[in-house]
Write an enzyme that holds these catalytic residues in place. Structure first.
Site, PDB file in Angstrom:
ATOM      1  N   LYS A  58     -37.186  49.414  15.799  1.00 47.31           N
ATOM      2  CA  LYS A  58     -36.110  50.426  15.789  1.00 47.31           C
ATOM      3  C   LYS A  58     -35.107  50.042  16.866  1.00 47.31           C
ATOM      4  CE  LYS A  58     -35.157  54.353  13.674  1.00 47.31           C
ATOM      5  NZ  LYS A  58     -35.617  54.815  12.347  1.00 47.31           N
ATOM      6  N   ASP A  60     -29.852  54.703  10.361  1.00 48.86           N
ATOM      7  CA  ASP A  60     -30.580  55.909  10.764  1.00 48.86           C
ATOM      8  C   ASP A  60     -29.472  56.893  11.160  1.00 48.86           C
ATOM      9  OD1 ASP A  60     -33.518  56.856  11.449  1.00 48.86           O
ATOM     10  OD2 ASP A  60     -32.324  57.541  13.141  1.00 48.86           O
TER      11      ASP A  60
HETATM   12  P1  NDP Z   1     -27.212  61.180   9.310  1.00 52.23           P
HETATM   13  O1  NDP Z   1     -26.527  60.696  10.533  1.00 52.23           O
HETATM   14  O2  NDP Z   1     -26.674  60.817   7.981  1.00 52.23           O
HETATM   15  O3  NDP Z   1     -27.336  62.779   9.351  1.00 52.23           O
HETATM   16  C1  NDP Z   1     -27.958  63.415  10.407  1.00 52.23           C
HETATM   17  C2  NDP Z   1     -27.875  64.913  10.196  1.00 52.23           C
HETATM   18  O4  NDP Z   1     -28.697  65.557  11.158  1.00 52.23           O
HETATM   19  C3  NDP Z   1     -26.476  65.460  10.399  1.00 52.23           C
HETATM   20  O5  NDP Z   1     -26.302  66.603   9.624  1.00 52.23           O
HETATM   21  C4  NDP Z   1     -26.489  65.791  11.894  1.00 52.23           C
HETATM   22  O6  NDP Z   1     -25.535  66.760  12.284  1.00 52.23           O
HETATM   23  C5  NDP Z   1     -27.892  66.329  12.055  1.00 52.23           C
HETATM   24  N1  NDP Z   1     -28.330  66.107  13.436  1.00 52.23           N
HETATM   25  C6  NDP Z   1     -28.435  64.923  14.082  1.00 52.23           C
HETATM   26  N2  NDP Z   1     -28.836  65.098  15.352  1.00 52.23           N
HETATM   27  C7  NDP Z   1     -29.002  66.427  15.495  1.00 52.23           C
HETATM   28  C8  NDP Z   1     -29.408  67.231  16.571  1.00 52.23           C
HETATM   29  N3  NDP Z   1     -29.723  66.711  17.751  1.00 52.23           N
HETATM   30  N4  NDP Z   1     -29.477  68.582  16.359  1.00 52.23           N
HETATM   31  C9  NDP Z   1     -29.133  69.129  15.165  1.00 52.23           C
HETATM   32  N5  NDP Z   1     -28.735  68.396  14.103  1.00 52.23           N
HETATM   33  C10 NDP Z   1     -28.686  67.078  14.270  1.00 52.23           C
HETATM   34  O7  NDP Z   1     -28.728  60.705   9.471  1.00 52.23           O
HETATM   35  P2  NDP Z   1     -29.869  60.582   8.356  1.00 52.23           P
HETATM   36  O8  NDP Z   1     -29.692  61.614   7.315  1.00 52.23           O
HETATM   37  O9  NDP Z   1     -29.966  59.167   7.977  1.00 52.23           O
HETATM   38  O10 NDP Z   1     -31.169  60.906   9.230  1.00 52.23           O
HETATM   39  C11 NDP Z   1     -31.731  62.207   9.325  1.00 52.23           C
HETATM   40  C12 NDP Z   1     -33.182  62.099   9.766  1.00 52.23           C
HETATM   41  O11 NDP Z   1     -33.922  61.327   8.805  1.00 52.23           O
HETATM   42  C13 NDP Z   1     -33.417  61.388  11.098  1.00 52.23           C
HETATM   43  O12 NDP Z   1     -34.528  61.977  11.739  1.00 52.23           O
HETATM   44  C14 NDP Z   1     -33.783  59.970  10.682  1.00 52.23           C
HETATM   45  O13 NDP Z   1     -34.549  59.315  11.669  1.00 52.23           O
HETATM   46  C15 NDP Z   1     -34.594  60.267   9.428  1.00 52.23           C
HETATM   47  N6  NDP Z   1     -34.750  59.162   8.491  1.00 52.23           N
HETATM   48  C16 NDP Z   1     -33.662  58.542   7.957  1.00 52.23           C
HETATM   49  C17 NDP Z   1     -33.827  57.532   7.035  1.00 52.23           C
HETATM   50  C18 NDP Z   1     -32.678  56.872   6.371  1.00 52.23           C
HETATM   51  O14 NDP Z   1     -32.917  56.055   5.490  1.00 52.23           O
HETATM   52  N7  NDP Z   1     -31.440  57.187   6.709  1.00 52.23           N
HETATM   53  C19 NDP Z   1     -35.168  57.080   6.649  1.00 52.23           C
HETATM   54  C20 NDP Z   1     -36.242  57.860   7.195  1.00 52.23           C
HETATM   55  C21 NDP Z   1     -36.018  58.845   8.102  1.00 52.23           C
HETATM   56  P3  NDP Z   1     -24.221  66.302  13.096  1.00 52.23           P
HETATM   57  O15 NDP Z   1     -23.364  65.627  12.084  1.00 52.23           O
HETATM   58  O16 NDP Z   1     -23.643  67.556  13.626  1.00 52.23           O
HETATM   59  O17 NDP Z   1     -24.674  65.375  14.170  1.00 52.23           O
HETATM   60  O1  2IT Z   2     -36.722  55.901   9.860  1.00 54.67           O
HETATM   61  C1  2IT Z   2     -36.576  55.107   8.913  1.00 54.67           C
HETATM   62  O2  2IT Z   2     -37.518  54.773   8.192  1.00 54.67           O
HETATM   63  C2  2IT Z   2     -35.230  54.571   8.663  1.00 54.67           C
HETATM   64  N1  2IT Z   2     -34.290  54.946   9.358  1.00 54.67           N
HETATM   65  C3  2IT Z   2     -35.019  53.538   7.595  1.00 54.67           C
HETATM   66  C4  2IT Z   2     -35.391  52.174   8.095  1.00 54.67           C
HETATM   67  C5  2IT Z   2     -35.082  51.032   7.153  1.00 54.67           C
HETATM   68  O3  2IT Z   2     -35.317  49.897   7.597  1.00 54.67           O
HETATM   69  O4  2IT Z   2     -34.644  51.238   6.028  1.00 54.67           O
END
Ligand code: NDP
Ligand code: 2IT
Length: 446
Positions: free
Chosen positions: A126, A166
């Protein structure tokens, strides 16, 4: 706490002071693993748990860049290469002002188990930066990404370490990062995943985490003869994962009634249908606006600085960030009749909240199992890049669906208790551990 866990955690805390999220992730995993390791002494003799909690390599670097006013800005960049026993390091990059070493070590640690669960050959890693993309121009984001990659490129590669997105890193950032890597290496390869579809990306990768978490919820519900049809679903976040979870839940007959960002949440009792979701996608992915604007557009309630867990629902999908459900909120969810929690985010429930869910014996799918569809589809992108042959949407979606079902089966195999209750926490932790641990033993003291 089990005294063996306590003793192990004392060592982890002494070695990694101040890294609270890392301590939390290691504690949750060791509560499942220490009893399992006692029953399987080969892992104890090989000190697998001690080794697996120490990153193989930690890279920290300066990221200087020029903002639009010509002023020099300095951020900190990181890449944690946690474990490569079963494949190249693999895992996302997070750009958020809260990013620090402890947060990225927790995410890299979780990633090792998650990637193993996918059945694909990927190690865990990461990275990211304390850079805040909010309020920055496209040009500023590009200059930051180019500077970040100017250091990172020497540490990564398609056979070495393959980053992806992420929080704060989506298609735009992956594009700028890939462009700079290509220039520096003079090489067009699958060094990053989440690439654009015209230049080596995979269909369904943007959808994969949200779709996968929904497929996982479907599998959990099926163990109780239930389904998503007619269910009221509370989703937090409005980013990549939340958007596509909303899409899939709705497609499968559920009604998503909340969406949030770091400023608050909206409650739409009629449900966020396809048209309203299109508004959220445009708002978040193009205009980069706030979720409050949804309430203004559709005339629904907006709750400033609140999280959605007080809204009555059957299913909760925390899809924003770590520790966004505490014990009180978990109790409220259970009291209101929530029967299933599927975590799209990484470690969104505190240790105490997890305890509440397990004690209530609801269906609780921890992030490393429920959100593995994202990285699994990254693995499928790597396969297509190696073959230089793209798969159709249907083919990738079907493989994703099969992988999520297999992860569920693994969780049942390792997590089913004598009374029939499926403890998905134990299931995911032990199921993810075994393959990595066996590979580490086979490869000697490395
Ligand atoms: P994005 O940046 O696309 O979206 C993040 C969302 O979460 C936004 O709505 C953001 O609001 C909100 N957010 C972020 N930080 C905070 C905080 N501290 N408090 C409240 N709201 C918060 O990210 P993703 O959708 O990609 O990721 C969301 C979650 O999923 C994370 O935990 C990530 O690690 C996990 N994840 C993502 C994967 C992926 O493929 N993208 C895979 C597996 C897990 P704002 O815009 O106001 O910051
Ligand atoms: O938390 C996660 O699994 C991710 N942000 C996706 C990682 C990836 O390599 O696609």
């Amino acid at each position: 706490m089990d005294p063996r866990v306590q003793q192990f955690m004392a060592m982890i805390k002494a070695k990694n002071p101040g890294e609270n999220e890392f301590h939390q992730a290691v504690q949750e995993v060791s509560e499942s693993l220490i009893p399992f390791i006692e029953e399987n002494p080969k892992y104890k003799h090989a000190k697998i748990l001690e080794r697996i909690a120490e990153p193989e390599r930690t890279i920290i670097f300066r990221v200087p860049w020029l903002d639009d006013k010509g002023e020099i800005q300095i951020n900190r960049g990181f890449r944690i290469e946690m474990n490569c026993a079963i494949g190249p390091y693999k895992g996302g990059l997070r750009f958020h002002p809260s990013v620090n070493l402890g947060i990225l070590k927790f995410l890299a640690f979780e990633q090792v188990f998650k990637n193993s669960l996918t059945t694909l050959p990927m190690g865990g890693g990461k990275g990211g930066s304390d850079f805040d993309p909010k309020g920055k121009s496209d040009n500023e984001v590009m200059r930051f990404c180019q500077s970040f990659m100017t250091e990172l490129f020497r540490h990564i590669g398609p056979e070495t370490d393959v980053p992806a997105g992420d929080i704060g890193v989506g298609g735009r950032e992956i594009g700028y990062l890939f462009g700079q890597y290509k220039r520096l290496k003079n090489e067009f390869s699958g060094v990053l995943t989440g690439k654009g579809i015209e230049w080596g990306g995979s269909l369904i990768r943007p959808e994969a985490t949200g779709y996968g978490a929904t497929y996982f919820a479907q599998e959990m519900l099926a163990t109780r003869g239930d389904s998503l049809k007619g269910k009221i679903v509370c989703i937090s976040g409005s980013g990549n994962v939340a958007q596509y979870a909303t899409e899939k839940v709705t497609e499968l007959g559920g009604r998503v009634v909340t969406s949030s960002d770091s400023n608050g949440f909206i409650y739409d009792p009629k449900g966020i249908d396809a048209e309203k979701l299109a508004f959220i996608m445009e708002l978040k992915n193009v205009h980069r606006g706030r979720i409050r604007e949804y309430a203004e557009k559709f005339g629904v309630q907006y709750f400033e600085n609140k999280r959605p867990w007080g809204i009555i629902c059957d299913i909760a999908m925390p899809n924003a960030t770590q520790n966004e459900i505490n014990a009180e909120e978990a109790k409220t969810l259970v009291k209101n009749g929530c029967i299933c929690v599927a975590e799209g985010a990484n470690m969104p429930s505190t240790i105490e909240a997890v305890e509440v869910f397990l004690n209530a014996r609801i269906l609780y799918g921890p992030g490393k199992a429920a959100n593995a569809g994202g990285v699994a589809t990254s693995g499928l992108e790597m396969t297509q890049n190696s073959m230089r042959l793209p798969w159709s949407r249907e083919e990738v979606d079907e493989r994703l669906h099969t992988i999520m079902k297999n992860i569920h089966t693994t969780c049942v195999l390792y997590g089913k208790q004598k009374d029939g209750f499926i403890n998905y926490v134990d299931g995911a932790n032990i199921g993810g551990f075994v393959k990595v641990a066996n590979a580490m033993i086979a490869q000697g003291v490395v």
